[in-house]
Each structure stands twice: as structure tokens, then as C-alpha cells.
Design a protein around this motif. Sequence first.
Motif, short mmCIF file in Angstrom:
data_model
loop_
_atom_site.label_atom_id
_atom_site.label_comp_id
_atom_site.label_asym_id
_atom_site.label_seq_id
_atom_site.Cartn_x
_atom_site.Cartn_y
_atom_site.Cartn_z
N SER A 139 49.60 -33.88 10.46
CA SER A 139 50.75 -34.79 10.46
C SER A 139 51.56 -34.74 11.76
CB SER A 139 51.66 -34.48 9.27
OG SER A 139 52.21 -33.19 9.39
N PHE B 6 41.78 -35.64 7.42
CA PHE B 6 43.07 -35.19 7.94
C PHE B 6 43.68 -34.13 7.03
CE2 PHE B 6 43.03 -39.64 9.72
CZ PHE B 6 42.88 -39.25 11.04
N ARG B 7 44.43 -33.21 7.63
CA ARG B 7 45.26 -32.27 6.88
C ARG B 7 46.67 -32.83 6.78
NH1 ARG B 7 46.43 -27.23 10.88
NH2 ARG B 7 45.68 -26.14 9.03
N ASP B 8 47.50 -32.25 5.96
CA ASP B 8 48.85 -32.79 5.72
C ASP B 8 48.73 -34.25 5.28
OD1 ASP B 8 49.76 -30.38 7.08
OD2 ASP B 8 49.57 -31.47 8.97
N SER B 9 47.72 -34.54 4.50
CA SER B 9 47.40 -35.94 4.22
C SER B 9 48.53 -36.65 3.48
CB SER B 9 46.10 -36.03 3.42
OG SER B 9 46.18 -35.28 2.23
N ALA B 10 49.26 -35.95 2.64
CA ALA B 10 50.35 -36.59 1.91
C ALA B 10 51.45 -37.06 2.86
CB ALA B 10 50.93 -35.62 0.87
N GLU B 11 51.70 -36.27 3.89
CA GLU B 11 52.73 -36.66 4.86
C GLU B 11 52.27 -37.81 5.75
OE1 GLU B 11 54.40 -33.24 6.95
OE2 GLU B 11 53.84 -32.02 5.22
N PRO C 298 40.92 -35.68 2.45
CA PRO C 298 41.81 -34.67 3.00
C PRO C 298 41.07 -33.37 3.30
CG PRO C 298 42.78 -35.68 1.04
CD PRO C 298 41.35 -36.14 1.12
N SER C 299 41.55 -32.64 4.27
CA SER C 299 40.88 -31.41 4.68
C SER C 299 41.91 -30.47 5.32
CB SER C 299 39.79 -31.74 5.69
OG SER C 299 39.05 -30.59 6.00
N ALA C 300 42.22 -29.36 4.63
CA ALA C 300 43.27 -28.46 5.11
C ALA C 300 42.87 -27.60 6.32
CB ALA C 300 43.74 -27.56 3.97
N PRO C 301 41.61 -27.17 6.45
CA PRO C 301 41.31 -26.20 7.53
C PRO C 301 41.62 -26.75 8.92
CG PRO C 301 39.54 -26.21 5.92
CD PRO C 301 40.45 -27.36 5.58
N THR C 302 42.12 -25.86 9.77
CA THR C 302 42.47 -26.29 11.12
C THR C 302 41.24 -26.81 11.85
OG1 THR C 302 43.29 -25.58 13.26
CG2 THR C 302 42.25 -23.89 11.94
N THR D 4 48.81 -26.12 2.11
CA THR D 4 47.47 -25.54 2.25
C THR D 4 47.04 -25.55 3.71
OG1 THR D 4 46.47 -27.69 1.77
CG2 THR D 4 46.72 -26.16 -0.08
N ALA D 5 47.50 -26.54 4.47
CA ALA D 5 47.14 -26.60 5.89
C ALA D 5 47.70 -25.39 6.63
CB ALA D 5 47.65 -27.90 6.50
N ALA E 129 45.75 -22.38 5.72
CA ALA E 129 44.43 -22.40 6.37
C ALA E 129 44.52 -21.87 7.80
CB ALA E 129 43.86 -23.82 6.36
N THR E 130 45.55 -22.30 8.52
CA THR E 130 45.72 -21.81 9.89
C THR E 130 45.99 -20.31 9.90
OG1 THR E 130 46.54 -23.95 10.61
CG2 THR E 130 47.09 -22.07 12.00
N PHE F 83 38.82 -22.92 2.03
CA PHE F 83 39.25 -24.20 1.46
C PHE F 83 38.17 -24.71 0.51
CE2 PHE F 83 39.68 -28.97 1.99
CZ PHE F 83 40.91 -29.09 1.38
N ASP G 277 48.28 -31.66 -2.07
CA ASP G 277 47.51 -32.90 -2.05
C ASP G 277 46.28 -32.86 -1.15
OD1 ASP G 277 49.24 -33.88 -3.87
OD2 ASP G 277 50.02 -35.51 -2.65
N ASP G 278 46.25 -31.91 -0.19
CA ASP G 278 45.04 -31.77 0.61
C ASP G 278 43.91 -31.15 -0.20
OD1 ASP G 278 46.10 -32.87 2.90
OD2 ASP G 278 46.32 -31.00 4.00
#
Lengths: 241, 241, 241, 241, 241, 241
Positions: free
Chosen positions: B104, B124-129, B142-146, D17-18, D21-22, D33, D177-178
Motif C-alpha cells: 500500500s 499485492f500485500r495490504d490489499s484491503a488498503e 492478495p499476498s502478504a510476503p514481502t 499480515t504483511a 511477513a516482513t 504465509f 484480508d491478505d
Amino acid sequence: MGTTLPTTKEKLRKVSTATIATCLFKRGLKNQFIQDVKPLKPNKPNMVGEAYTLRYIPAREDLNPIEVFRDPNHLQRVAVEECPKGAVLVIDSRKDARAASAGSILATRLMVRGVAGIVTDGGFRDSAEIAELEFPSYHNRPSAPTNLTLHQAIAINEPIGCGDVAVFPGDILVGDDDGVMVIPAHIADEVADECVQMTLYEDYVIQQVENGHAVIGLYPLVDENIKKAFESWKKNKTTNR
Amino acid sequence: MGTTLPTTKEKLRKVSTATIATCLFKRGLKNQFIQDVKPLKPNKPNMVGEAYTLRYIPAREDLNPIEVFRDPNHLQRVAVEECPKGAVLVIDSRKDARAASAGSILATRLMVRGVAGIVTDGGFRDSAEIAELEFPSYHNRPSAPTNLTLHQAIAINEPIGCGDVAVFPGDILVGDDDGVMVIPAHIADEVADECVQMTLYEDYVIQQVENGHAVIGLYPLVDENIKKAFESWKKNKTTNR
Amino acid sequence: MGTTLPTTKEKLRKVSTATIATCLFKRGLKNQFIQDVKPLKPNKPNMVGEAYTLRYIPAREDLNPIEVFRDPNHLQRVAVEECPKGAVLVIDSRKDARAASAGSILATRLMVRGVAGIVTDGGFRDSAEIAELEFPSYHNRPSAPTNLTLHQAIAINEPIGCGDVAVFPGDILVGDDDGVMVIPAHIADEVADECVQMTLYEDYVIQQVENGHAVIGLYPLVDENIKKAFESWKKNKTTNR
Amino acid sequence: MGTTLPTTKEKLRKVSTATIATCLFKRGLKNQFIQDVKPLKPNKPNMVGEAYTLRYIPAREDLNPIEVFRDPNHLQRVAVEECPKGAVLVIDSRKDARAASAGSILATRLMVRGVAGIVTDGGFRDSAEIAELEFPSYHNRPSAPTNLTLHQAIAINEPIGCGDVAVFPGDILVGDDDGVMVIPAHIADEVADECVQMTLYEDYVIQQVENGHAVIGLYPLVDENIKKAFESWKKNKTTNR
Amino acid sequence: MGTTLPTTKEKLRKVSTATIATCLFKRGLKNQFIQDVKPLKPNKPNMVGEAYTLRYIPAREDLNPIEVFRDPNHLQRVAVEECPKGAVLVIDSRKDARAASAGSILATRLMVRGVAGIVTDGGFRDSAEIAELEFPSYHNRPSAPTNLTLHQAIAINEPIGCGDVAVFPGDILVGDDDGVMVIPAHIADEVADECVQMTLYEDYVIQQVENGHAVIGLYPLVDENIKKAFESWKKNKTTNR
Amino acid sequence: MGTTLPTTKEKLRKVSTATIATCLFKRGLKNQFIQDVKPLKPNKPNMVGEAYTLRYIPAREDLNPIEVFRDPNHLQRVAVEECPKGAVLVIDSRKDARAASAGSILATRLMVRGVAGIVTDGGFRDSAEIAELEFPSYHNRPSAPTNLTLHQAIAINEPIGCGDVAVFPGDILVGDDDGVMVIPAHIADEVADECVQMTLYEDYVIQQVENGHAVIGLYPLVDENIKKAFESWKKNKTTNR
């Protein structure tokens, strides 16, 4: 292309991709095996060479009529003529084997030019003919449709992805019947040395296991007595050569 | 970036990706829909802009510790600062959504800078934002990992593949709730014009169908009487504006 | 089309696909759920109707120029005009959503004609518009490219596969937010009856569970005391209507 | 179950979660994840809880008639009754969503019992009802067929794989949500602390970016002036609470 | 079955699927290669024959007990007895190799009856025995489960999809080690002629490349001098026969 | 391990997985074929043995440094030393062949210990060497990366899934060139007996078909005259032994 020692390639011809994978794992490199490619014909000598890369993007119809191959600067053809002797041509086909990455004419030309092998994460056409060449070749599966159907050669010798692995020009590729490992150029010499040592011990282990020895304590080497026995076996082996 | 007329983008804001797809199909371009991406939030206005590309390759562990983001020249960050106003940042993530293509903070920065949207064939991470931004965004899931987990930004504004489509810098991207179409730059003006006309007729057709008219003869337009009725409807519509 | 009782459809409007799946499982039918399709918009009333099928094969380029839609006998268009009122149009798109199975004009026409819904194991274009219709629709994912890009309508009302399920013309389809179940025509009446009974008990169970009752013994119904309590609840419920 | 501090869960409710993950990436944990699951309904509060696991294997027909659910010791039902309050039920469904992992009755029971959430790498039936519960739930996609069709519950609270991630009983799961992150139990406290700090800075960054600040130097924090500005912002923020 | 010249098949026995693919590509037919099937045994002569099709849909349990094979009109068995001599039996198995499309008894019967080969986009059982027959056979992978497990033969000699390719009854199929090409019936004669000519030139090219000639200018033929040399080589070759 | 008769294994060495699949299908067991695995080398004698299982979960980096193999209790190594003579080691690798399930040292040790074979739904490293052992082995594809890269051995001799099939310890596995069938332990004796009889008839059928007999009426056996002919052939055959 490269600072790799001349002896390094020679060493890598005698070690397996599995041994290299373990050696790289110890250095924190866990993703150097090109996924889901196989040799067109097994039981050939190891493929060893520096990566020379070719990148494909999806073919757009208006840019890829059959006539484009008449262009002497078509990148696929340029790559085949310019890939250095002793190098491996590695093609990023985006894991799409629905059309050919190349065929037997190009593979033959590469072989004649002294190139060390060819790898695609797509597929080759004329696969039966390529298989018979004295030239190591790796792909996902045979694919008859002409390259232009789905692929457009767009760049030469850039860093690419191939089979989910990063391949930088100059990286050392080693292929055997398991598939293809990518060794970062700057550690190729030390990896080759370490793998030769690891292979020596693995040969010893296999011999011991064939003779009925249990795996635990032997592989990996933990037991002190085994260590001594191995040292003596190794000395003996070298002496007898 | 580009010879596209200023009015072209305006026109493309009012037509659907489906209409564009049909228009390109008529020109022999059958593979311009970025496969398997969707808007993070539906019902936003169309995304329209020139492609500005970012290419990822698989991340090699030794080259991608968390510290690389401290480098002011890290290509992902450079792309975010240099993507032109009005353009769309298109990322070739090799269809791999197991780690994030971006998050985001970068999406917000792009929005603030006046960029027209962002597309990845990854996630993308932070997909809700990102979904809540007034900024069109498209990904696979959505995908949280960096990003560094699986991706390394390797090149800016090269031709790339995204979702199995060739994307050349300067191509015009249009996104709606169906997904994203890629219009080759040199035909964007004519495609926009033709799509506006097609859309007008489609609006008429939908109205007729809602009123009980059968589809055959009406769509596509074959029947001469319908042709006349449409012309009169069109004249009327324009007059009443 | 069919011997299904008029009341059967009414009953199926009030039961869930999950309940139907369990009911069919008891009869040895374990593969009647169309895999990997979802409603374009959730929270609509159940879709219920007899299957009327349309079969696609891959499009061959020479047979599928844009002009074929001018043919009044093009099978896709014929299907839209001939699908019976109250039936569901089910399309075998070979699970290929890379091009559209249909778009909003055809969906609107079907709705106006009184068709009960549409299902494809591919994708629809104009998906945002179809979603807003008072017309249940199920697909894998949105897809802008015109139908002709990858699909050729080849046959109407033959037995087909859709989402890995056999669909025979006249089978009863029921759709809710979980997806779509296919009930063989000859057992639709008894399945509907049984599902109404099962649903009644499930409603009781949910109420009990919300009130803190444990699941074991309650669901499925094993405990004799619960059986009595349920019978009394059921009587009470009917009386109070 | 566990040595995690009571405050740890509270902290994890407020981080993404992002961010987690970092934080785990920095510790060399790159695969935590759960891939390809999503919330049945977005915008719920974070799911936080210790993993309580349920393992499925493929269902063998003779062992899985509908009657098995009458057995009070059926492991799926036992898991639902025994999953501790505050824990998350995590199901290894071998990434197979062709039949349900569970349905709304069990989900409701878990919610009533005070369980913190449910995750499967398969799918849930009655998905619309589960979505409406005040209970976080994650799956791949809805699936109407009864659990017994393809799954047999075989073990409770063993280490499992879920969405390609190792899940050990007692690991802390966090979902937003991610998707869902798995934090190894022994580092949950420190990860929570670090994530709270990271989130504070991310909040600052987003605010700066919204105000037009460039990303380079700001994120990650490299510039000394920014460091000072952030410290002052942070002090201010805390004071004003 | 058809208007194909008797000599056409003879010609197609001597050309490769790769050459045919290029020839069809020039005519705008880019999707005629049956994807992801391979010969059960390589190095057999080319398979050449008209398509005779068999279509499967998913098996419904109540319609597919083992007893159905006792029915003399079971379509799989009928297809095996009625597939014309010289034709190729092509099976649409919906790319599902989890159960067999056929086994060695049927393959042997087809061979004895003079059928030219068999292709499925699923899998064969008894694959080791089929491989040894003097009968070309193509599938995705071996599959032991009986056909009835997942497939129900539903129609004979309809247009089908096989490996993502449209196959119309009477189309000419050619198979070699790369896989199987589908030539539309109405152009089979001209394609065969052109391919014979292309093959002649390709033979020349391979010979030149083996002798050290570069590919550019030679393949495709651009250089006028090479054109003359080839003509002379061709004349010489014919004379010496 | 087991109540299977000693003669049962002997019988199963002489029947095919296809015959076993049909025999189990008749008993309602339709999902006993391990999907998508193949022998490392074809044409070996049947693999027959009781299942001894090893379960992997995804590897967590901190738990899987190379040093773990020094632990004499590492479960992968324990499994190799404890798998009973005559049994088959079956590994649940979650269908993930991106890293090795095992290599040639362990396979050799198993062979020397008298184990009957090894099966994984992942891949083996040193595949060329394993292929040459007098030891049946089945996997999805070769994979050089060390086991620890993606797999952690977590349990021995639990019920597992392998290639989408439930495998219980003690089940009888039979492998040939088609792949591997899993026979539930409690019916192995009767299945073996029935398969021997079925094989006898299949041998007769193949012979008849080779001699020009049609399949209908013959296979399955419906015609009374054929029944008599078969009985006489069978008697003759037995007498002549």
C-alpha cells in the motif's frame, strides 16, 4: 564472460546436480534447480557451461508473421550465432511449452559452434533429432508449433527467470539426468572444489551401503571410526590410481 | 511516451474491455487480455494509461536480504518514483502471487504522483488498503510476503509479458471489472474511435433486448430495418443531449 | 422437458446446494457439484431450472472470423433464443476462461425470455453488468475476449461435461452462493422432498448450536431425546405459521 | 497450549499480515504465509489464535459412508468440540477444495465455544452463512459436497501442512484480508513487539506519502532527518492519546 | 471418409509435425497441435490417418457400473469396432488422465482391424503392452483405473476438443515423437505437398549446418547464392536416386 | 504387519495394476491409483509389498539446517532403517516435487535391507542411479534439491495421502509400468485371487483379439459359446503346463 577457473568446469563434469544442490543449500541458496525440465535424452555426459541467456515474451500476432525469420537480426537467430563456445544457451520461455523454443536446425548449429548445451523452460520441436545430437538439451516437453506462435525473442544476455530460477549471464549451469542446477558465477570455483570432495565421500558411502552398512552415522559423516575408515579408503584409492 | 492523441484516453474511459477485445480481434489481435487478474475493488472508473513496465525475476537469496530496500537505486522503488503521471505501472511477476509484487505504501505513492493505475500478474500485500485508494489496481490475489521473498526487480520499461500478454512500453492499458486489455500504441487512436461507435450500438442493443427484441439480426447488426431504427435512435440521442 | 413435478422447483428454491450434495451422496452420487464456478453476484435467490446445454469446442481460426455471428443459425445465438423458459443454459467451455463464454447482451436476452439462469465453466464478459441483472449467473472468472477467440459453439442440448460434472439435458440445476449442483432428472422430486426435511432439521440444529448445544449426538441426529425435542419443535413451528 | 504472553495476542490484533511477513523474513522465515486462502468475508477484525490442527487424508469409500458421522468419536466432530477457546482450528485439506472441509453448523459451534477462527486450504460449504458469522474464516473457495466425499479426518493436533506452510500446534495464526500468517510459537512475543513498532512507522510513512513525500529514503528509514521527524511525530502521537 | 488424395497420406508419413505446424501457421492456423500428449513408445513410423472421434463426459456413478460393458452398444466398444481402417481414433477425455481412456485389448483390436492409431488427451492403461504394439498411440500419461471410473462414452464421430485443439471427423492427424498435428481435411493435400518441399529444404539446411554453415540467410532461405546451391543440390539428389 | 497370506504377494506379482483397478472398482473402491507417479525405469518386475509410510510437512527454515541429518533420530533416516523387509516405503510429499523426497544412498540402503520398493508423490534425486537399482521406485519427476529444502519428515507409519490416495500402513501396494495401486489390507487376499482369474481371461482375450476376434461379447465375457471356448482353453492350458 567470467572469472571461473578453467579447471572448475572439468570438476563440475564429474559431480551430480544433487551434490551441487546440497552444497548450495549449505550457503543459503535453496532455489537454484531449474524446475520441471528434463534431458531430451538421458545418460549423456554432464552439461557444463556459462549461462548465455535469451528472453522471450508472448508473441503479438502483428509482430510475428513467418517473415520475421528473414530478418538477419532476429534475436533468436542472433543468439544462436553469438552464444559463446563453451556456454549454455538458456531460454526464458515463461514455462510455456505450447509452442517450440527452438528446433533441431538451431540446436545443430549451436553444437557445431561448440556451445555446451541448451535449456528452455518451454519445449523443443524436432525433439527426436535433438535427442540424438551429441549435445545436451533440456526442456519441459516436445512442442511442434513454430516459435512465433507464442514466443517473441526480445533480449539477449539479460538476467532472466528460467523454471522459477534466477539466471544471470555468466552463472555456471550444470545438467545431468536429474535436471539443471544454476551456480552463481562468483562461487563456482569453491562449489566445484567442495562438490568434488563431497562426491568422493558419497562414492564411499554408496560402497559401504551396498556392503550392508546402515545409513545413520555414515551419511552424513558423524561417527569418528567411519571418518578414519574413509580417510584410509581415500588414501588407498588415490594411491592405486 | 507516445503519440496517442489526448482525446484517445478520454474515449477509452467510456468503453469496456469487452468492446476493445472485439475491436482488436477484428484486427487479428487475439491475445491482448491480461489473463487471471482482477480489480482489488470493483466499480471504480476505468483505468486508462500508457504502460510503464517493471520486470521481476526470481529472487536469489544472497542478492535479496531486507537491506536492499535501503539502496536508493533499488529498481522497484525507482519505478515507483519514475513511472510517468498518467501512465500505468505494469509488473511482470511471472504469474507468481506467492509473494507480493508491491504494497500500500508504494501504491499510495503512485496515486499521489498522478499515476493512472497498477497491474501485476502476481499479488499485492495490504490489499484491503490498496482497494480503498482512489486508484485502480489489478492483481491475481492478495499476498502478504514481502516482495524480496520471491521477486527481484531487474529492469524498467522493457517489453515484458504480463498475464500471458506482451506489453510494450507505451501500449495503452484499459481496465474495468472484467480485467485489463493491452492496446498496441500505434492503433490506440483508431481503436478508441471504433470502440466509441461500437459502444453506442451496444447501448442501443441492450435497450432493445431489455424491451424484448431477439438477438439474431440485431447483434451483430444484419437487418436493414434495424439499421435505420438505430440511425434514428442515434440522431435522437445526440439531439437530446 | 421433463417429468419433474411443478412443486419440485419451488422446494429446491428453499434448500441449499450443500443439503442437496449430502442427499445425493447418500444415493451414491458424489460428483454432482460443478467445480470452480461462482455466482457473479452473491445473495441472489437460488437458481433452479432444467439443464439446457450448449457445447463448445476449441475455435479453429478459419471457421471463426467475426462474421460468423452474422449467421442467424450460429449455435450460440440459437441457444439463447431457444433455451426454454424456466430452464438453465449450461455451457461446456472445457474449463477455459481465457475467452468469454457469453456477454451481457445474451444474458439480458435470456433473462427477458424467462430463462432461469446461466452457467459456464469458463468466464463471462461484461461481468459487472451481468452481475446486476436479476438473473443468476455462474462462471469461473470474468473474461473480456470475444467468444470466437477460443470457443466454437458446436452442439445444443447434448449431454456435456461442465466443471467436471456430467450434465444431461433435463437434469435439475440448483445454484446458491456455494455454487451449482446437478440433480439427475429422474430423482429430482424425491431429492427435493428429502432436502426440505433435511433443511428443517438443519434449521433446528443451527438454532440449538447457537444456544450452546454441542454437535455430537445432535448432528447427525442420534440422541433419542433430541429426536423428541425436534419433533415437538417442528410441531410447534408448523402450528405457529 | 503455550507460553505466549497474554498481551501478545492483543498486539497481533493491531498489526497486518504483511508486517508480520516482513518481520519473519528478517529472521529467515520466508514461507509462513498460507497460500491461496482468503477470508469468506473481508473487513472483519484480525483473527488471532494458537493453531489447533486437524489432518485429513483422501476418503476411502468403504470407510466413509454417511453413517460415520453418527460416531461420537468421529475426529472432525471431536476437533470441533475440543479445539480450545481462543485457538484457531487449522485444517490440512491437502489443498483440495472439491469437497467441503466443514460447514456452517460446525463453524457456528466453534464460534459459540469461543474459538478464534477456522482455516482450511480446501473449501467450506454453507459459505454464505459462515461469512455472516462474527467469526473469522479462511478457505480457498466454497464447496458444497459433504466432507466425506473426499476427506477423512485422521488426526488431531499433529504438525501439518496447510497451504504449503508448516503448522505446528501452538503456533500463532494471524489473519487479515491478505490471508493468514503462521508465527512459530517460540518467537511470537518478540514478533508481536517488533510488529507494533514497525506498524507505527508504517503509519507515519503512509501519512508522509499521502502528503507527497517520496518513498526513497523514507521507506525503509534511511535518512537521518526523517528519523528525527518520526521520533518527534511518535512522541507527539503518544502524548496526544 | 473424405476427399483426401491417396498419395497425401503417403507424403505425410515422411514429414514431421514441426514442418506441418509451420505450414499451417503460414495459413493462419496456429492451434492445431494436440497439447501435452506423447507417444507411448518413440521411434515408431509416423501415425497418419483421418480422425474418427469418440467423446467422453464425466461418468455419473449410477450410469456406469461395471455391467455397462456387457452392453453390445456401449459406445466405447462400438467405436473400436467401427473406426474405419486407416483412420485414427481420437478421444476427447477432457484432459483427464486420472482414469484410463482405453487399454491394451481395445488397442490391439484397433490394430488388428487396420486402424492407423489412437490418441487421447487422457491416459491409457496396460501402457507397457500398448507401447509394444506395432500401432502408434498417444496419451498424456499411463492410468490404471478403468474407464468407467471417470469417463462415459457419449458420442461417436462428432467434432470434439482434444488437447485444446478442435478435431473434426475426417481431419488428417499426423503423429511423430513431438506429438500430434491436426490438419483440416480440406487443405490436407496442399499441406502435404508443401511439407514435402519444406522437408527437402530442411534436409539440405541440416546438412549445411552440420558442415558449419551459419543459420542466418540459410534458414529461412534468403540468400540468392544459397538458393542456387540448393537447386543444384536438389537436382543432383533426384538424379542420383 | 498384517494378515495377508504369504501366497497373496506371489499372486500380485503376476497381475497388472489395471486388473487390480477393475477388481477394486467392482467393490466400490474407485480411488486407489496413486496419481501422477511413474517408475524411474520401466520393465522391472511388479513391485509388491505392505505400505510403510513416511509423512512430510513443508520445511520450516529454522528447523531444517543441513545439520539435522546428523541427528540419528531424524525420521527420514529412521524410516529407511526401520521399514520392514518386504514392505514398500510410501512417502507423502504433498505432491511437491520441487525438492527431493530421497536419493540414491537411501534407496540403495532400502534395497540392501530387503525392502520391496519406494514410492513418493514428489521426486527423487540421483534418479539415474536409482533407476539402475534392482529395486522398484516410483515418483513424479527427478528433483535434485536436498530434501530439507521443502520437506520435513514428521511421522512414521501413520495413515497418509499419496498422489490423492489414502494409504494406511499395511495396505498392499502393487506397482507396474502404469503406476501404483493401493489395495486395502483386509481384502488383499480375495483381490489377489480374483485378479489371477481375471488375468487368465484377459490373456485369453488378447490372444483371441490378436487372432481377429471382435471385442463385443468377448470382453467382458457375455457370449455363452465364448465361455465354453474359454473353459476348454483354460483346461488345455493347465494341462499343458
